[in-house]
Write a protein that holds these residues in place. Structure first.
Motif, mmCIF file in Angstrom:
data_model
loop_
_atom_site.group_PDB
_atom_site.id
_atom_site.type_symbol
_atom_site.label_atom_id
_atom_site.label_comp_id
_atom_site.label_asym_id
_atom_site.label_seq_id
_atom_site.Cartn_x
_atom_site.Cartn_y
_atom_site.Cartn_z
ATOM 1 N N GLU A 1 0.855 -1.065 -0.181
ATOM 2 C CA GLU A 1 0.050 0.107 -0.030
ATOM 3 C C GLU A 1 0.888 1.086 0.051
ATOM 4 O O GLU A 1 0.343 2.321 0.269
ATOM 5 C CB GLU A 1 -1.173 0.510 0.904
ATOM 6 C CG GLU A 1 -0.191 -0.050 2.384
ATOM 7 C CD GLU A 1 -0.064 -1.838 2.996
ATOM 8 O OE1 GLU A 1 0.043 -1.444 4.420
ATOM 9 O OE2 GLU A 1 -0.170 -2.341 2.531
ATOM 10 N N GLY A 2 2.050 0.900 -0.128
ATOM 11 C CA GLY A 2 3.289 2.690 0.070
ATOM 12 C C GLY A 2 3.731 2.704 0.927
ATOM 13 O O GLY A 2 3.316 2.173 2.179
ATOM 14 N N GLY A 3 4.534 3.319 1.193
ATOM 15 C CA GLY A 3 5.583 3.260 2.261
ATOM 16 C C GLY A 3 6.763 2.254 2.863
ATOM 17 O O GLY A 3 6.869 0.857 2.111
ATOM 18 N N SER A 4 7.369 1.842 3.689
ATOM 19 C CA SER A 4 8.827 0.827 4.132
ATOM 20 C C SER A 4 8.070 0.863 5.932
ATOM 21 O O SER A 4 7.780 0.917 6.260
ATOM 22 C CB SER A 4 9.498 1.681 3.796
ATOM 23 O OG SER A 4 10.292 1.386 2.631
ATOM 24 N N VAL A 5 8.467 -0.164 5.545
ATOM 25 C CA VAL A 5 8.720 -1.109 7.163
ATOM 26 C C VAL A 5 10.084 -1.754 7.488
ATOM 27 O O VAL A 5 10.619 -2.612 6.349
ATOM 28 C CB VAL A 5 7.419 -2.186 7.597
ATOM 29 C CG1 VAL A 5 7.787 -3.320 6.662
ATOM 30 C CG2 VAL A 5 6.787 -2.230 8.508
ATOM 31 N N PHE A 6 10.774 -1.180 8.543
ATOM 32 C CA PHE A 6 11.631 -2.007 8.503
ATOM 33 C C PHE A 6 11.477 -3.392 9.704
ATOM 34 O O PHE A 6 11.003 -3.681 10.608
ATOM 35 C CB PHE A 6 12.226 -1.033 9.146
ATOM 36 C CG PHE A 6 12.997 -0.181 8.408
ATOM 37 C CD1 PHE A 6 14.202 -0.798 7.826
ATOM 38 C CD2 PHE A 6 12.038 0.743 8.621
ATOM 39 C CE1 PHE A 6 14.551 1.006 7.214
ATOM 40 C CE2 PHE A 6 12.329 1.747 7.736
ATOM 41 C CZ PHE A 6 13.853 2.172 6.618
ATOM 42 N N LEU A 7 11.643 -4.986 8.928
ATOM 43 C CA LEU A 7 11.860 -6.058 9.861
ATOM 44 C C LEU A 7 13.065 -6.686 10.288
ATOM 45 O O LEU A 7 14.161 -6.760 9.645
ATOM 46 C CB LEU A 7 11.419 -7.173 9.291
ATOM 47 C CG LEU A 7 10.183 -6.908 8.064
ATOM 48 C CD1 LEU A 7 9.530 -7.754 7.708
ATOM 49 C CD2 LEU A 7 8.586 -6.059 9.597
ATOM 50 N N PRO A 8 13.293 -7.064 12.046
ATOM 51 C CA PRO A 8 14.916 -7.786 12.380
ATOM 52 C C PRO A 8 14.873 -8.683 11.092
ATOM 53 O O PRO A 8 13.938 -9.527 11.210
ATOM 54 C CB PRO A 8 14.360 -7.769 13.580
ATOM 55 C CG PRO A 8 13.664 -7.118 14.128
ATOM 56 C CD PRO A 8 12.790 -6.526 12.485
ATOM 57 N N PHE A 9 16.093 -8.994 10.704
ATOM 58 C CA PHE A 9 16.168 -10.514 9.949
ATOM 59 C C PHE A 9 16.656 -11.201 11.173
ATOM 60 O O PHE A 9 17.425 -12.384 10.804
ATOM 61 C CB PHE A 9 17.263 -10.079 8.585
ATOM 62 C CG PHE A 9 17.290 -10.841 7.920
ATOM 63 C CD1 PHE A 9 16.401 -11.947 7.417
ATOM 64 C CD2 PHE A 9 18.727 -11.922 7.817
ATOM 65 C CE1 PHE A 9 16.393 -12.687 6.689
ATOM 66 C CE2 PHE A 9 18.793 -12.957 6.585
ATOM 67 C CZ PHE A 9 17.502 -13.077 6.032
#
Length: 214
Positions: A163-171
């Motif tokens: 839907e747009g934008g970013s999210v940061f996920l711990p790998f």
């Protein structure tokens, strides 16, 4: 490379716009050191000095150009002081003074994908993760892996959301339990609060950009 840290320490850090065709980004010239043409190179290999072990590298300013073959010689290492990997110092034939070294700032250093060693289980090259689809354990597609970062606490996936934008996920294994390179996707189980913290993620990214600019 990247790995789930429960198995192995993550062996690299970088902006990791890693792959151009069949080449993988190993480092970038970040400036000069001293007055005798030494280069400061941010290395994206697991051990920073390992960048010298691949022989001739291909130096490019931008994607699409032919580039030129370069063989670096180590002269020492220095902590980068930034969250995206360590800096090594090197010399290069034909670069004998500070002005010549400064002129190479921004040069990206690549190696052919087929020259990279085989990986252990649960290890992945960053180049192979960029562009993978990200599905959620709960169902539905979260987005696509845009980049990997290391802001000082381990590898973090930057995911461009549907839907747009970013999210940061711990790998990490709890957050990203499935990595299916052959299938072209990851499966993520992000905590709800992570999905609702897009603003915080933007602040992290902005901070990284400011650090590189210093």
């Amino acid at each position: 490379m990247a790995s789930h840290p429960e198995r192995q320490p993550a062996p690299a850090g970088t902006d990791r716009d890693a792959e151009t065709g069949q080449s993988v980004l190993l480092g970038v010239v970040v400036g000069a050191h001293g007055i005798r043409g030494q280069l400061r190179i941010r290395s994206f290999t697991g051990e920073p000095a390992a960048i010298f072990g691949y022989g001739a590298l291909l130096g490019k300013r931008r994607d699409g150009e032919a580039g030129r073959s370069l063989t670096l010689r180590p002269v020492g290492t220095a902590k980068g002081g930034k969250p995206k990997g360590d800096v090594v110092m090197a010399t290069l034939d034909g670069v004998a003074d500070r002005n010549a070294a400064e002129a190479l700032k921004g040069l990206r250093l690549y190696i052919g994908r087929d020259a990279l060693p085989a990986l252990e289980e649960d290890e992945f090259y960053h180049a192979d993760l960029i562009g993978l689809a990200v599905d959620q354990v709960a169902g539905g597609r979260l987005g696509t892996v845009k980049a990997l970062h290391d802001f000082g606490a381990g590898d973090v996936l930057e995911v461009t959301r549907e839907e747009g934008g970013s999210v940061f996920l711990p790998f990490t294994r709890p957050v990203v339990p499935v990595v299916d390179i052959a299938g072209g996707r990851l499966v993520a189980d992000p905590p709800v609060e992570l999905l609702e913290s897009g603003a915080a993620g933007d602040e992290i990214a902005d901070s990284a950009v400011r650090d590189d600019a210093e």
